[in-house]
Structures are given as structure tokens and as C-alpha cells.
Write a protein that holds these residues in place. Structure first.
Motif, short mmCIF file in Angstrom:
data_model
loop_
_atom_site.label_atom_id
_atom_site.label_comp_id
_atom_site.label_asym_id
_atom_site.label_seq_id
_atom_site.Cartn_x
_atom_site.Cartn_y
_atom_site.Cartn_z
N MET A 196 52.14 -58.20 64.66
CA MET A 196 51.07 -58.49 63.70
C MET A 196 51.25 -57.68 62.42
N SER A 197 51.71 -56.44 62.56
CA SER A 197 51.95 -55.62 61.36
C SER A 197 53.13 -56.18 60.57
N LEU A 198 54.15 -56.65 61.26
CA LEU A 198 55.29 -57.27 60.57
C LEU A 198 54.85 -58.52 59.82
N MET A 199 54.04 -59.34 60.46
CA MET A 199 53.51 -60.55 59.83
C MET A 199 52.79 -60.22 58.52
N ALA A 200 52.04 -59.12 58.53
CA ALA A 200 51.18 -58.78 57.39
C ALA A 200 51.86 -57.91 56.34
N SER A 201 53.09 -57.46 56.62
CA SER A 201 53.74 -56.50 55.72
C SER A 201 54.34 -57.13 54.47
N GLY A 202 54.79 -58.37 54.59
CA GLY A 202 55.52 -58.99 53.49
C GLY A 202 57.00 -58.63 53.51
N PHE A 203 57.45 -58.00 54.60
CA PHE A 203 58.85 -57.59 54.72
C PHE A 203 59.67 -58.66 55.43
N ILE B 34 51.59 -49.57 55.93
CA ILE B 34 50.84 -48.85 56.95
C ILE B 34 49.77 -49.80 57.49
N ALA B 35 49.81 -50.05 58.79
CA ALA B 35 48.85 -50.95 59.43
C ALA B 35 48.06 -50.16 60.46
N VAL B 36 46.74 -50.13 60.27
CA VAL B 36 45.87 -49.29 61.10
C VAL B 36 44.75 -50.14 61.71
N GLU C 199 40.10 -52.47 60.36
CA GLU C 199 41.51 -52.78 60.09
C GLU C 199 41.89 -52.48 58.63
N PHE C 200 43.06 -51.83 58.50
CA PHE C 200 43.59 -51.50 57.17
C PHE C 200 45.09 -51.78 57.18
N ILE C 201 45.55 -52.67 56.31
CA ILE C 201 46.97 -52.97 56.20
C ILE C 201 47.34 -53.00 54.72
N LYS C 202 48.26 -52.13 54.33
CA LYS C 202 48.60 -52.02 52.91
C LYS C 202 50.10 -51.78 52.75
N THR C 203 50.71 -52.52 51.81
CA THR C 203 52.12 -52.32 51.47
C THR C 203 52.24 -51.86 50.03
N LEU C 204 52.92 -50.74 49.83
CA LEU C 204 53.12 -50.18 48.49
C LEU C 204 54.48 -49.46 48.45
N PRO C 205 55.05 -49.27 47.26
CA PRO C 205 56.23 -48.42 47.15
C PRO C 205 55.88 -47.01 47.62
N LYS D 209 44.36 -39.60 64.31
CA LYS D 209 43.89 -40.16 65.58
C LYS D 209 43.56 -41.66 65.51
N LYS D 210 44.17 -42.37 64.56
CA LYS D 210 43.97 -43.81 64.47
C LYS D 210 45.26 -44.52 64.89
N PRO D 211 45.18 -45.57 65.69
CA PRO D 211 46.39 -46.31 66.08
C PRO D 211 47.02 -46.97 64.87
N ALA D 212 48.28 -46.63 64.60
CA ALA D 212 48.93 -47.11 63.37
C ALA D 212 50.36 -47.55 63.63
N ILE D 213 50.82 -48.50 62.82
CA ILE D 213 52.21 -48.95 62.82
C ILE D 213 52.74 -48.71 61.42
N PHE D 214 53.98 -48.23 61.33
CA PHE D 214 54.60 -47.95 60.04
C PHE D 214 55.84 -48.83 59.88
N LEU D 215 56.00 -49.40 58.69
CA LEU D 215 57.15 -50.27 58.41
C LEU D 215 57.77 -49.89 57.07
N LEU D 216 59.10 -49.89 57.04
CA LEU D 216 59.85 -49.60 55.81
C LEU D 216 60.73 -50.78 55.46
N HIS D 217 60.85 -51.05 54.15
CA HIS D 217 61.83 -52.05 53.70
C HIS D 217 62.28 -51.68 52.30
N ARG D 218 63.60 -51.55 52.14
CA ARG D 218 64.16 -51.16 50.84
C ARG D 218 65.05 -52.29 50.35
#
Length: 235
Positions: free
Chosen positions: A125-132, A196-198, A205-211, A224-233
Motif C-alpha cells: 500500500m505504501s508503494l502504491m501511494a509513493s509514486g515510485f 514516509i507512510a504512517v 494515516e499520513f503518506i508524503k513523498t518529498l526530496p 512509536k508509530k507504524p511506518a514504512i520508508f521508501l527511497l527512489h533516486r
């Protein structure tokens, strides 16, 4: 007839069952009487949330954790000669970043039918929402804890994302989230995109993609919040 091993999804947090668990799965769960679970208490609570009429005292639970031996896990599957068995993880889908994978592996070796059921996966779900890049991605689990090893790993993931056009996904123990964000900012290229998807599927729910450079100085508390982190360069 030999039973089946059902991989039963759970909510990712305090989310409505109807929001993330299909009705046919809600109807299937009460028919299963044997469960392999990470935590018996939370599994019982989840089952009652799915269907309040379930009689917990009629169920058999087998606890699975990092201390479970291969012989114990093998024993858990003995009941499948006569009954279906369900695997329930602490959150999301069993078998993904989850000790349930050991049970599934053994089930295949024993020629037991494995049935994955539809439910929420914070990773996908975080990958879907990341734009990566969703065609080439890697889930890396947890990053090293030691500072020098972690810094090296982050730089490797940043470089790999650029060279292979690959989205890098990872997680962290919730109480170390804020420190991880600091380390990402310190070790990634400023132009690398960080998502960062929280609290996925929850009201908070908080999902934000930024440089990466844009995250610097932002007031964000992930403690203490469940989070997923994604990187794309990108090149």
C-alpha cells in the motif's frame, strides 16, 4: 481429507474490519478452529472483532515467535491431517516480514495446500501511494542498528536505486523512527525522493513523498508509530 493452511490477514491498527477484510473471509474465519499465531491474546481479540459469536474456548492456539524451534513448528501442522489451520500475524498479511513464512515453507514441504487470503499489506500500500517505480522494487526489512553500518547501508540503497531504477523499501522499530529519518537526511543525496507512510488505513494515516532535502527541518514526529520508508533516486 487433509486440511488447508489459510493465511489470514488482520487490520494494520484500530481500523474497522469491514474496511479492510472482505466479507467472504469474515465468514470463513469462524469455520477454522486451529490457529498458529504470534500472540495468543491479540489473536483472540482479533477473532472476536471479526465475529463476536466465535467461542474462543473452543479454539486451539499454537504460538509462533522467534524462539519456536523447527520441531515445534512441524508439530503445529499435525492437526492439519484432520482440520484446517489459520495463520494470524500481529498486523497485516502473514508470511511477509513475518515468522509465519517458516510455517508456509514447511507446509509446502509437507504437500499441504497454502491459501493466501486478501487483506491489507502496508508494504504494497505504501508503494502504491509513493509514486515510485512499482515494476522494480526491493523490500529490505530492517536496516542495521549500529550507526556506521546503517549509514553505509543507506548510501548503498540510495546508490542502488539510482543505478537500477529500483524503489527501496524498509521498516524500523517504531521507537527508532525519528532517528532513522535523521540518518536518511544525513546520508542520502538531497535530490533522492523519500516517501514516509504512517498509520496506513487508520484515521491518522499520513503518506508524503518529498526530496530528502525538503524533509530537512520539517516538524514530523514518528515516535512509536507504524511506518514504512521508501527511497527512489532518479537520473
Amino acid at each position: 481429507m487433509k486440511g488447508k493452511l489459510y493465511l489470514i490477514p488482520t487490520t494494520l491498527g484500530d481500523t474497522s474490519i469491514n474496511q479492510v477484510i472482505p466479507q467472504d473471509i469474515q465468514e470463513l474465519i469462524p469455520t477454522i478452529k486451529h490457529f498458529i499465531v504470534e500472540n495468543i491474546r491479540t489473536a483472540r481479540r482479533y477473532l472476536k472483532k471479526v465475529n463476536s459469536s466465535i467461542n474462543i474456548d473452543e479454539l486451539r492456539f499454537y504460538e509462533l515467535n522467534k524462539h519456536s524451534s523447527p520441531s515445534e513448528i512441524s508439530g503445529y501442522l499435525n492437526a492439519i491431517k484432520d482440520f484446517d489451520i489459520g495463520i494470524i500475524s500481529e498486523a497485516g498479511c502473514p508470511g511477509v516480514a513475518d515468522p509465519g513464512a517458516d510455517v508456509v515453507k514447511l507446509a509446502h514441504e509437507k504437500n499441504i495446500q497454502v491459501v493466501p487470503l486478501v487483506g491489507p499489506s502496508s508494504i504494497l500500500m505504501s508503494l502504491m501511494a509513493s509514486g515510485f517505480n512499482g515494476q522494480n522494487f526491493a523490500f529490505n526489512g530492517y536496516l542495521p542498528i549500529k550507526a556506521n553500518e546503517r549509514a553505509k547501508k543507506i548510501k548503498q540503497l540510495d546508490s542502488r536505486s539510482l543505478s537500477e531504477n529500483q524503489t527501496q523499501i524498509f521498516i524500523e522499530a517504531p521507537y527508532r523512527n525519528n532517528k532513522l529519518v535523521e540518518d536518511l537526511i544525513a546520508n542520502c543525496s538531497g535530490g533522492t525522493k523519500l516517501c514516509i507512510a504512517v498509520d496506513i488505513t487508520m484515521e491518522s494515516e499520513f503518506i508524503k513523498t518529498l526530496p530528502v532535502k525538503a524533509w530537512k527541518g520539517m516538524d514530523i514526529d514518528l515516535h512509536k508509530k507504524p511506518a514504512i520508508f521508501l527511497l527512489h533516486r532518479e537520473k
